[in-house]
Design a protein around this motif. Structure first.
Motif, mmCIF file in Angstrom:
data_model
loop_
_atom_site.group_PDB
_atom_site.id
_atom_site.type_symbol
_atom_site.label_atom_id
_atom_site.label_comp_id
_atom_site.label_asym_id
_atom_site.label_seq_id
_atom_site.Cartn_x
_atom_site.Cartn_y
_atom_site.Cartn_z
ATOM 1 N N GLY A 1 38.340 46.769 48.801
ATOM 2 C CA GLY A 1 39.607 46.165 48.399
ATOM 3 C C GLY A 1 39.410 44.806 47.748
ATOM 4 N N LEU A 2 38.575 43.962 48.355
ATOM 5 C CA LEU A 2 38.315 42.637 47.796
ATOM 6 C C LEU A 2 37.637 42.730 46.437
ATOM 7 C CD1 LEU A 2 37.082 40.774 51.012
ATOM 8 C CD2 LEU A 2 39.257 40.438 49.824
ATOM 9 N N VAL A 3 36.638 43.606 46.336
ATOM 10 C CA VAL A 3 35.884 43.734 45.088
ATOM 11 C C VAL A 3 36.774 44.264 43.967
ATOM 12 C CG1 VAL A 3 34.086 45.076 43.944
ATOM 13 C CG2 VAL A 3 33.591 43.928 46.086
ATOM 14 N N VAL A 4 37.578 45.279 44.251
ATOM 15 C CA VAL A 4 38.432 45.864 43.217
ATOM 16 C C VAL A 4 39.421 44.834 42.686
ATOM 17 C CG1 VAL A 4 40.266 47.552 42.805
ATOM 18 C CG2 VAL A 4 38.195 48.239 44.008
ATOM 19 N N VAL A 5 40.097 44.130 43.579
ATOM 20 C CA VAL A 5 41.104 43.151 43.155
ATOM 21 C C VAL A 5 40.470 42.010 42.371
ATOM 22 C CG1 VAL A 5 42.776 41.446 43.961
ATOM 23 C CG2 VAL A 5 42.694 43.704 45.030
ATOM 24 N N LEU A 6 39.398 41.427 42.905
ATOM 25 C CA LEU A 6 38.781 40.273 42.253
ATOM 26 C C LEU A 6 38.064 40.660 40.968
ATOM 27 C CD1 LEU A 6 37.340 38.421 45.391
ATOM 28 C CD2 LEU A 6 39.396 37.871 44.076
ATOM 29 N N LYS A 7 37.320 41.760 41.002
ATOM 30 C CA LYS A 7 36.556 42.170 39.819
ATOM 31 C C LYS A 7 37.474 42.551 38.661
ATOM 32 C CE LYS A 7 32.983 44.846 40.462
ATOM 33 N NZ LYS A 7 32.166 46.068 40.711
ATOM 34 N N LEU A 8 38.463 43.392 38.919
ATOM 35 C CA LEU A 8 39.344 43.835 37.839
ATOM 36 C C LEU A 8 40.289 42.721 37.413
ATOM 37 C CD1 LEU A 8 40.179 47.535 38.719
ATOM 38 C CD2 LEU A 8 38.220 46.550 37.532
ATOM 39 N N ASN B 1 28.743 40.537 44.123
ATOM 40 C CA ASN B 1 29.059 41.762 43.398
ATOM 41 C C ASN B 1 30.045 41.509 42.273
ATOM 42 O OD1 ASN B 1 30.543 44.460 42.923
ATOM 43 N ND2 ASN B 1 28.776 45.062 44.155
ATOM 44 N N VAL B 2 31.038 40.655 42.516
ATOM 45 C CA VAL B 2 32.025 40.350 41.481
ATOM 46 C C VAL B 2 31.351 39.652 40.300
ATOM 47 C CG1 VAL B 2 34.058 38.947 40.935
ATOM 48 C CG2 VAL B 2 33.997 40.288 43.046
ATOM 49 N N TRP B 3 30.461 38.704 40.587
ATOM 50 C CA TRP B 3 29.776 37.976 39.514
ATOM 51 C C TRP B 3 28.955 38.925 38.649
ATOM 52 C CZ3 TRP B 3 24.722 37.136 37.941
ATOM 53 C CH2 TRP B 3 24.524 36.108 37.017
ATOM 54 N N LEU C 1 39.593 39.461 37.415
ATOM 55 C CA LEU C 1 38.791 38.570 36.581
ATOM 56 C C LEU C 1 38.479 39.218 35.238
ATOM 57 C CD1 LEU C 1 37.153 35.963 36.251
ATOM 58 C CD2 LEU C 1 35.235 37.114 37.390
ATOM 59 N N ALA C 2 38.143 40.503 35.253
ATOM 60 C CA ALA C 2 37.813 41.208 34.012
ATOM 61 C C ALA C 2 38.999 41.241 33.064
ATOM 62 C CB ALA C 2 37.346 42.632 34.333
ATOM 63 N N LEU C 3 40.200 41.511 33.579
ATOM 64 C CA LEU C 3 41.389 41.570 32.736
ATOM 65 C C LEU C 3 41.739 40.194 32.190
ATOM 66 C CD1 LEU C 3 43.698 43.166 31.536
ATOM 67 C CD2 LEU C 3 44.951 42.890 33.685
ATOM 68 N N VAL D 1 31.339 44.837 32.718
ATOM 69 C CA VAL D 1 31.617 46.170 32.167
ATOM 70 C C VAL D 1 33.122 46.457 32.142
ATOM 71 C CG1 VAL D 1 31.286 48.645 32.493
ATOM 72 C CG2 VAL D 1 29.347 47.075 32.755
ATOM 73 N N PRO D 2 33.881 46.217 33.225
ATOM 74 C CA PRO D 2 35.333 46.388 33.132
ATOM 75 C C PRO D 2 35.961 45.496 32.066
ATOM 76 C CG PRO D 2 34.676 46.144 35.414
ATOM 77 C CD PRO D 2 33.459 45.910 34.605
ATOM 78 N N MET D 3 35.425 44.301 31.899
ATOM 79 C CA MET D 3 35.944 43.400 30.865
ATOM 80 C C MET D 3 35.812 44.020 29.479
ATOM 81 S SD MET D 3 34.496 39.637 29.795
ATOM 82 C CE MET D 3 33.044 40.395 29.016
ATOM 83 N N VAL D 4 34.650 44.599 29.185
ATOM 84 C CA VAL D 4 34.438 45.230 27.881
ATOM 85 C C VAL D 4 35.389 46.414 27.700
ATOM 86 C CG1 VAL D 4 32.779 46.522 26.495
ATOM 87 C CG2 VAL D 4 32.045 44.474 27.719
#
Length: 293
Positions: free
Chosen positions: A78-85, A163-165, A87-89, A170-173
């Motif tokens: 949950g933490l990784v999905v929210v923070l990673k996506l 993991n977020v860093w 930040l990527a968006l 890839v999601p950003m691209v």
């Protein structure tokens, strides 16, 4: 000509045979064998084992170590999905706007993706252990003067940050590619109608990003539920088994603790879990895609 006189349908079928054989050998057969071994007490090495039916699956439902690993994995995911996506968006929106040196910034932000997770984990492990504590002591910050990976309560945040860093690039691209598909005339019309930037994002941009969001969500959720290399590089499941993810626990049971059948049953649970989450996610998000009712 080897295909002379053959119908087009027969030719197409023959051309798919090599791919079909490879699919059966390297996916269907291993999955079928995994399901079979999950119904046994095989230790992974012995030639003899017993068929025990659903005993492994039933025992897992009352295994506190397994349930704790599920809890840790869900919280981590949950933490990784929210923070990673998130930040990527945010970065994708920034890097598609009127920004100077956009190409340079895109290259810089994509750099973490070319590093292996093991390498990144080892680097951050040293940062948390050797770099941040002295800085915290010199600044008089007690929370920064301790190794975040050394506490059962905070180790998960160190793993998530790492993991977020490494994983947002890839999601950003993918989001950047999706933003290129948003019609400019729709955005201009929304602007003329007086829509604010936030309103334009949710009413115009976001519906066209749903397919990319679907892909990124599946990848992020799958990566979170199967996290393994980060755990190995940073905590090895510690302290006191606090960061044992389900993927790491499967590895421990299957190869270290000689419970191959038991570990395979855990893997089947994870497979079904990912399939269920992905199905629900696609059914929900596809309704909100542009052009869908």
């Amino acid at each position: 000509m080897p295909f002379a006189g053959m119908k087009a349908g027969s030719i197409f079928f023959l051309l798919t045979v090599p791919a079909l054989v490879l699919y059966v050998l390297f996916f269907v057969f291993p999955v079928a064998m995994g399901i079979y071994y999950s119904l046994t007490d095989w230790n992974g090495f012995s030639k003899s084992y017993r068929f025990i039916g659903l005993s492994n699956y039933i025992e897992l439902l009352g295994d506190s170590r397994f349930l704790h690993s599920l809890k840790f994995t869900f919280v981590y995911t949950g933490l990784v999905v929210v923070l990673k996506l998130g930040l990527a968006l945010a970065l994708a929106l920034l890097l598609t706007g009127p920004l100077k040196l956009r190409g340079l910034f895109r290259s810089i932000f994509f750099f973490p993706a070319v590093l292996s997770m093991i390498t990144v984990g080892l680097i951050f492990n040293q940062i948390f252990f050797s770099v941040l504590p002295p800085i915290g002591e010199s600044l008089g910050l007690e929370w920064l003067s301790k190794n975040i990976l050394g506490s059962k309560d905070t180790a998960i945040f160190g793993i998530v940050l790492t993991n977020v860093w490494q994983g947002f690039a890839v999601p950003m691209v993918i989001f950047i590619a999706g933003l290129a598909s948003v019609p400019k005339d729709l955005r201009e019309a929304a602007t003329i109608d007086g829509a604010s930037p936030v309103q334009r994002f949710f009413s115009v941009t976001l519906p066209f990003l749903i397919p990319m969001l679907n892909v990124n969500l599946v990848l992020a959720i799958k990566g979170g539920l199967t996290v393994f290399d980060t755990i190995v590089a940073m905590t090895d499941g510690g302290p006191a088994q606090a960061t044992e993810s389900i993927g790491f626990l499967i590895y421990k049971h299957g190869l270290s603790e000689m419970k191959f059948g038991y570990g395979t049953a855990e893997a089947i649970y994870v497979f079904l879990l990912i399939a269920l989450i992905s199905f629900v996610q696609f059914k929900f998000l596809n309704r909100k895609e542009a052009g869908q009712q």
